[in-house]
Design an enzyme around this catalytic site. Sequence first.
Site, PDB file in Angstrom:
ATOM      1  N   GLY A   1       0.781  -1.236   0.000  1.00 51.04           N
ATOM      2  CA  GLY A   1       0.000   0.000   0.000  1.00 51.04           C
ATOM      3  C   GLY A   1       0.810   1.282   0.000  1.00 51.04           C
ATOM      4  CB  SER A   2       4.326   2.241  -0.712  1.00 49.74           C
ATOM      5  OG  SER A   2       4.569   1.743  -1.989  1.00 49.74           O
ATOM      6  CG  ASN A   3       1.890   3.124  -5.791  1.00 50.64           C
ATOM      7  OD1 ASN A   3       2.241   4.120  -6.413  1.00 50.64           O
ATOM      8  ND2 ASN A   3       2.533   1.956  -5.885  1.00 50.64           N
TER       9      ASN A   3
ATOM     10  CG  HIS B   1       1.337  -3.688 -15.257  1.00 53.03           C
ATOM     11  ND1 HIS B   1       0.817  -4.760 -14.570  1.00 53.03           N
ATOM     12  CD2 HIS B   1       2.385  -4.156 -15.960  1.00 53.03           C
ATOM     13  CE1 HIS B   1       1.525  -5.839 -14.856  1.00 53.03           C
ATOM     14  NE2 HIS B   1       2.481  -5.504 -15.699  1.00 53.03           N
TER      15      HIS B   1
ATOM     16  CG  ASN C   1      -4.004  -1.534 -12.642  1.00 56.46           C
ATOM     17  OD1 ASN C   1      -3.761  -1.519 -11.433  1.00 56.46           O
ATOM     18  ND2 ASN C   1      -3.449  -2.421 -13.461  1.00 56.46           N
TER      19      ASN C   1
END
Length: 191
Positions: free
Chosen positions: A12-14, A104, A102
């Site tokens: 979850g760093s993003n 990637h 999203n």
Amino acid sequence: MNRLALFASGNGSNVQRITEYFSGHPLIRVDLVLTNNPKAFVIERARDLKIPSVIFNRHEFYHSGHVLDLLSERNITHVILAGFLWMVPQNILNSFHGRILNIHPALLPKYGGKGMYGLRVHQEVIASGDTQSGITIHYVNEKYDEGQIIFQKRCQVNREDTPETLAEKIHQLEYRFYPEIIEKELQIKDK
Ligand code: GAR
């Protein structure tokens, strides 16, 4: 106000970066974090960031309207996937058509598809001998990693790179560009 729901399956760093970027933003705010993984570190991050988080299971996601109901109850306008492992089900794709993004960690269409997630992607890039990798931000449709590409940014892959060092380079690109691209996309679409 645009209200974001962030989906993540792991660290979850993003999620943290996106939430901090939009903190105090006049038009965009992060309202909810959702995860399929009860052990995901993103749950702790959400707590620290004071964003409500929800854990859902496979049945709730694919065979009930539970997750869609949660998004509707909170008037979520956009869904942002940030390290999320599962396919998005048709009911959410229909309700959020053109409003699901999203990221990637490679240059799609290479190194995409089912099971291509996190370090696995970087291992394959290094094994292939490619000298460049990067990030891809794209819309989400009913096929893994095949929605319309919005943005790509490249980085070098050196001979000394390991999956971990490449992951770090990619993460830096993600932190720099994902929030900005989300912001741009939302503002362009709203006009
Ligand atoms: C990110 O590098 C993201 O691009 C990738 O997972 C990582 C999650 O890191 N996503 C995929 O591989 C999707 N196929 P984070 O949990 O620290 O944000």
